[in-house]
Design an enzyme around this catalytic site. Sequence first.
Site, PDB file in Angstrom:
ATOM      1  NE  ARG A 107      -8.567  72.204  31.913  1.00 16.24           N
ATOM      2  CZ  ARG A 107      -9.839  72.588  31.797  1.00 16.24           C
ATOM      3  NH1 ARG A 107     -10.741  71.776  31.272  1.00 16.24           N
ATOM      4  NH2 ARG A 107     -10.204  73.782  32.202  1.00 16.24           N
ATOM      5  CG  HIS A 134     -10.135  76.145  36.960  1.00 16.35           C
ATOM      6  ND1 HIS A 134      -9.206  76.448  35.989  1.00 16.35           N
ATOM      7  CD2 HIS A 134     -11.312  75.965  36.296  1.00 16.35           C
ATOM      8  CE1 HIS A 134      -9.795  76.435  34.792  1.00 16.35           C
ATOM      9  NE2 HIS A 134     -11.057  76.155  34.960  1.00 16.35           N
ATOM     10  CD  GLN A 137     -14.095  79.442  35.495  1.00 14.69           C
ATOM     11  OE1 GLN A 137     -13.818  78.719  34.553  1.00 14.69           O
ATOM     12  NE2 GLN A 137     -15.057  80.370  35.428  1.00 14.69           N
ATOM     13  CG  ASP A 231     -17.582  72.858  39.411  1.00  9.97           C
ATOM     14  OD1 ASP A 231     -17.932  72.636  38.233  1.00  9.97           O
ATOM     15  OD2 ASP A 231     -16.473  72.516  39.864  1.00  9.97           O
ATOM     16  CB  CYS A 272     -16.350  77.146  36.379  1.00 13.77           C
ATOM     17  SG  CYS A 272     -16.815  75.504  36.975  1.00 13.77           S
ATOM     18  NE  ARG A 317     -11.469  80.629  32.522  1.00 20.09           N
ATOM     19  CZ  ARG A 317     -11.235  79.317  32.290  1.00 20.09           C
ATOM     20  NH1 ARG A 317     -12.243  78.503  32.059  1.00 20.09           N
ATOM     21  NH2 ARG A 317     -10.013  78.827  32.334  1.00 20.09           N
TER      22      ARG A 317
END
Length: 336
Positions: A107, A134, A137, A231, A272, A317
């Site tokens: 990440r 991502h 996700q 988001d 998310c 997730r």
Amino acid sequence: MMVDLKGRDFLTLCDFTQEEISYLLDLAKRLKAIKKAGKLYQPLKGKNVALIFEKTSTRTRCSFEVAAHDLGMGTTYLAEGSQIGKKESIADTASVLTTMFEGIEYRGYGQAIVEELAKYATVPVWNGLTNEFHPTQLLADMLTMQEKLGEDLKGRKVVYFGDARYNMGDSWMVACAKMGIHFVACAPKKYFPDPELVARCEAWAKESGGSVSLIGDPKEAVKDADVLYTDVWVSMGEPDEVWAERIADLKTYQVTKELIDAAKPGAIFMHCLPAFHDRNTKIGQEIFEKFGIAEMEVTDEAFTSKNSVVFDEAENRMHTIKAVMAATLGVDPDRD
Ligand code: CP
Ligand code: NVA
């Protein structure tokens, strides 16, 4: 043909076919059922994975750790204290980690970094979030969509409100284009996704039966939507100075209960996470003191409404990340 992802990297959904993405979703469902039944499935005992986090995380880190342990693997977390990028190049880091680990999660910032890591590592590399994408996700989001709206994703409509040119907007556009979903980026023009990526997605959508639209008006965009997604307005790594402009630009794209009610009956709200829906965070409180707004990309009413499935997404997730690790490390409970 049987899908086989053994040895593959998982860097962006751009690299995966509809069949491969469907396989990962199906594998996640099967792994979730095993876990819910209280059974152990530890085919990767004795193996280890490295988890590199150059940005903060709650869900992604916990998901990789729990999923790896569930599969029987050990984990090593690398953050601030590592040499990566400071005293040691990405290429050298990849060569070192490859000697000790069976997989590497990364990440961080530019997508080019995770691509570079993958180029030099001889074990699978998994993208745990970059500025551009991502992908883990999205697997969790699509699994949640299937659980809440029905197995068949084709023909569904997802509307993304807010900064649609960053990791979540980009990833949703790619996922929809691959899976035959109608994608709408609802934002002011300057927050529309990169035209080059839009063109690639339009080409995939043509094949899959999905579509890509860029719309400025939330009322127009939300018509017949199955999913409303948003988001944070300022992403990790962006400077604090951009808050004032983002608030001014994106205020009218806030997801409210009224907006949800204007979508298709039974529409779901997704995010998310983490989300700024109240003042119960340090940043939420600071923004309130500075700009006088107590809720940002989503109102607390919408966030806590019966349409909101955000914590189901968070749980998924873990199941989907487990599927990514299992598939790329070559295990499947129905094939072993
Ligand atoms: N959604 C997500 O990636 O959460 P974290 O930043 O907590 O990992
Ligand atoms: N766009 C957000 C996503 C967090 C999961 C960020 O990059 O901070």
